[in-house]
Write a protein that holds these residues in place. Structure first.
Motif, PDB file in Angstrom:
ATOM      1  N   GLY A  61       0.384 -23.653   0.943  1.00 29.20           N
ATOM      2  CA  GLY A  61       0.310 -22.425   1.733  1.00 29.20           C
ATOM      3  C   GLY A  61       0.931 -21.223   1.048  1.00 29.20           C
ATOM      4  N   GLN A  62       0.748 -21.130  -0.266  1.00 29.64           N
ATOM      5  CA  GLN A  62       1.369 -20.028  -1.005  1.00 29.64           C
ATOM      6  C   GLN A  62       0.899 -18.665  -0.504  1.00 29.64           C
ATOM      7  OE1 GLN A  62       0.686 -20.015  -5.248  1.00 29.64           O
ATOM      8  NE2 GLN A  62       2.001 -18.250  -5.567  1.00 29.64           N
ATOM      9  N   ALA A  63      -0.385 -18.502  -0.238  1.00 28.80           N
ATOM     10  CA  ALA A  63      -0.903 -17.201   0.189  1.00 28.80           C
ATOM     11  C   ALA A  63      -0.261 -16.766   1.514  1.00 28.80           C
ATOM     12  CB  ALA A  63      -2.421 -17.245   0.325  1.00 28.80           C
ATOM     13  N   ALA A 126       9.756 -15.451  -5.940  1.00 22.93           N
ATOM     14  CA  ALA A 126       9.580 -16.874  -6.233  1.00 22.93           C
ATOM     15  C   ALA A 126       8.270 -17.387  -5.642  1.00 22.93           C
ATOM     16  CB  ALA A 126      10.766 -17.682  -5.700  1.00 22.93           C
ATOM     17  N   ILE A 127       7.962 -16.977  -4.449  1.00 22.72           N
ATOM     18  CA  ILE A 127       6.710 -17.408  -3.816  1.00 22.72           C
ATOM     19  C   ILE A 127       5.516 -16.858  -4.577  1.00 22.72           C
ATOM     20  CG2 ILE A 127       5.272 -17.239  -1.742  1.00 22.72           C
ATOM     21  CD1 ILE A 127       7.936 -17.239  -0.127  1.00 22.72           C
ATOM     22  N   ALA A 128       5.574 -15.579  -4.938  1.00 24.02           N
ATOM     23  CA  ALA A 128       4.475 -14.961  -5.683  1.00 24.02           C
ATOM     24  C   ALA A 128       4.227 -15.671  -7.007  1.00 24.02           C
ATOM     25  CB  ALA A 128       4.766 -13.481  -5.920  1.00 24.02           C
ATOM     26  N   ALA A 129       5.295 -16.170  -7.627  1.00 20.56           N
ATOM     27  CA  ALA A 129       5.170 -16.885  -8.897  1.00 20.56           C
ATOM     28  C   ALA A 129       4.735 -18.339  -8.696  1.00 20.56           C
ATOM     29  CB  ALA A 129       6.506 -16.844  -9.645  1.00 20.56           C
ATOM     30  N   GLY A 134      12.234 -22.471  -6.949  1.00 15.70           N
ATOM     31  CA  GLY A 134      12.871 -21.158  -6.829  1.00 15.70           C
ATOM     32  C   GLY A 134      12.807 -20.629  -5.411  1.00 15.70           C
ATOM     33  N   ALA A 135      11.669 -20.860  -4.747  1.00 19.83           N
ATOM     34  CA  ALA A 135      11.526 -20.432  -3.359  1.00 19.83           C
ATOM     35  C   ALA A 135      12.482 -21.216  -2.463  1.00 19.83           C
ATOM     36  CB  ALA A 135      10.083 -20.613  -2.892  1.00 19.83           C
TER      37      ALA A 135
END
Length: 158
Positions: A61-63, A126-129, A134-135
């Motif tokens: 669910g990154q987006a 972190a999420i964008a990457a 990291g997130a």
């Protein structure tokens, strides 16, 4: 002539008292709307945290998590403005848990709010990457240094 002055002074005093009472009522209404806005904003952030936590735990669910993190970043900037003087539990007992310490220790409150803002940015990055670890780390730091620190010091137990 002196009777006229006395009546005028009495009328002016009554008008002044009515104006002050009206301003106090308007201010109370304004503060009540700020309390409601604050509560809605906090609740909305809580909802966003669920999807972000899911990404931090599973990487899925990154987006959605990215969109939610963008909302957190934007909302975090609003937090200091959600706490004007007079909007705490001493004025709105039963409607808010904001302790007087917010206004008694503004430096600490603003420092925690700034930390929360920085933590939301780190989380968003972190999420964008796509960095699940990291997130996860940023999510924990935000909870501890931002949410937890502020609620621990400035929110009454309900």
């Amino acid at each position: 002539m002196q009777t006229w002055r006395w009546k005028f002074s009495l009328g002016a005093a009554a008008a002044l008292a009515a104006s002050i009472a009206l301003m106090a009522a308007v201010k109370a209404d304004d503060l009540a709307s700020v309390v409601a806005e604050r509560q809605a904003g906090m609740k909305a952030m809580g909802g966003k945290l669920k999807e972000i936590k899911a990404f931090a735990e599973s990487g899925a669910g990154q987006a959605e998590a990215s969109a939610d993190a963008a909302v957190l970043v934007a909302t975090a900037k609003s937090i200091p403005g959600w706490f004007p003087v007079g909007s705490g539990l001493d004025s709105f007992s039963g409607k808010t848990a904001a302790k007087p310490e917010i206004w008694n220790d503004q430096a600490k409150f603003k420092a925690i709010a700034a930390t929360f803002q920085a933590d939301t940015v780190a989380l968003q990055q972190a999420i964008a990457a796509g960095d699940k670890a990291g997130a996860s780390s940023a999510f924990e730091a935000m909870g501890r240094e931002g949410c937890g620190a502020c609620h621990g010091a400035f929110r009454a137990k309900t």
